[in-house]
Design a protein around this motif. Structure first.
Motif, PDB file in Angstrom:
ATOM      1  N   SER A  32       0.750  -1.362   0.005  1.00 19.62           N
ATOM      2  CA  SER A  32       0.203   0.035   0.029  1.00 19.62           C
ATOM      3  C   SER A  32       0.944   1.522   0.054  1.00 19.62           C
ATOM      4  CB  SER A  32      -0.891   0.272   1.197  1.00 19.62           C
ATOM      5  OG  SER A  32      -1.692   1.088   1.350  1.00 19.62           O
ATOM      6  N   ILE A  33       1.898   1.259   0.895  1.00 18.81           N
ATOM      7  CA  ILE A  33       2.924   2.495   0.898  1.00 18.81           C
ATOM      8  C   ILE A  33       3.466   2.546  -0.448  1.00 18.81           C
ATOM      9  CG2 ILE A  33       5.213   3.304   1.959  1.00 18.81           C
ATOM     10  CD1 ILE A  33       3.824   1.834   4.674  1.00 18.81           C
ATOM     11  N   ALA A  34       3.972   1.650  -1.054  1.00 19.24           N
ATOM     12  CA  ALA A  34       4.705   1.465  -2.357  1.00 19.24           C
ATOM     13  C   ALA A  34       3.840   2.148  -3.474  1.00 19.24           C
ATOM     14  CB  ALA A  34       5.259   0.069  -2.691  1.00 19.24           C
ATOM     15  N   VAL A  35       2.705   1.754  -3.454  1.00 16.59           N
ATOM     16  CA  VAL A  35       1.778   2.329  -4.377  1.00 16.59           C
ATOM     17  C   VAL A  35       1.347   3.474  -4.239  1.00 16.59           C
ATOM     18  CG1 VAL A  35      -0.546   1.838  -5.222  1.00 16.59           C
ATOM     19  CG2 VAL A  35       0.733  -0.152  -4.748  1.00 16.59           C
ATOM     20  N   HIS A  36       1.320   4.229  -3.105  1.00 13.95           N
ATOM     21  CA  HIS A  36       1.226   5.575  -2.707  1.00 13.95           C
ATOM     22  C   HIS A  36       2.154   6.367  -3.318  1.00 13.95           C
ATOM     23  CE1 HIS A  36      -0.420   8.993  -0.520  1.00 13.95           C
ATOM     24  NE2 HIS A  36       1.198   9.276  -0.158  1.00 13.95           N
TER      25      HIS A  36
END
Length: 218
Positions: A32-36
């Motif tokens: 989720s953080i990487a996609v953000h």
């Protein structure tokens, strides 16, 4: 192992690394953080984050320094994301058998209310649960007996079981209270891997299992 269940039986479970692997929550949050931060090409960042984690490097410091953001913002992203996690094989079979025999099911877990409830919702087990005890909500953490007494107060019964994984903190209190205690052995992915330090009588459960198919509800 056979567990005889009726309307005077309460079986309580820990959450993290007992009903699912907490490592999967971490991976879900990292994705989720990487996609953000890299929506067009997130996989290289995710790969680096997980590699840093496995190498015991502070992943959050890397993200904060790379993307010039506040640590609090990143921590909130981690805690509030919608997790993609799944139950261990056999958990639902055990839950359904307990309910079919008239037993009750509880959860005792340490952590923040928002995070732990998001996990329970993602696992789609709320409909089975008669009582949920989360450390942040009651102001005490395991191994405090208060967390277990809260279950006894909410769900009066003649017999209690606690199924969990962490020998350091999970079994001290229920052992004192006379509960039946069962440890799910680390499958090699557990966040806490120091069980060898806590094999004394106070910390050790009465029984160990490797998987849920060893539990026979009768």
């Amino acid at each position: 192992m056979d567990i005889k269940v009726n309307d005077q039986t309460v079986i309580v479970f820990d959450l993290d690394d007992t009903l699912y692997n907490e490592l999967d929550y971490l991976k879900s949050a990292y994705k989720s953080i990487a996609v953000h931060f890299e929506p067009e090409d997130w996989k290289p960042l995710y790969s680096k984050m997980f590699s840093l984690y496995r190498s015991r490097v502070n992943v959050f410091e890397f993200i904060v320094n790379t993307y010039t953001i506040e640590m609090g913002f990143l921590i909130e992203m981690y805690r509030s994301h919608h997790p993609k996690i799944q139950l261990f094989d056999g958990v639902l079979d055990v839950f359904e058998a307990i309910k079919a025999n008239g037993g009750k099911i509880g959860i005792i877990t340490d952590g923040r209310s928002k995070t732990q409830r998001a996990k329970l919702e993602s696992l789609n087990i709320l409909k089975y649960l008669d009582k949920i005890i989360i450390s942040e909500e009651i102001g005490s953490e395991k191994p405090s007996v208060e967390n277990f007494k809260a279950i006894q107060k909410a769900l009066p019964a003649s017999e209690y079981y606690y199924i969990a994984d962490n020998l350091k903190k999970d079994f001290v209190a229920p052992n004192v209270l006379g509960w039946n205690t069962v440890a799910l052995i680390d499958n090699g992915k557990n966040i806490h891997c120091d069980a060898h330090k806590y094999l004394d009588n106070a910390h050790q459960p009465q029984q160990f299992i490797i998987a849920y198919d060893e539990i026979n509800i009768i």
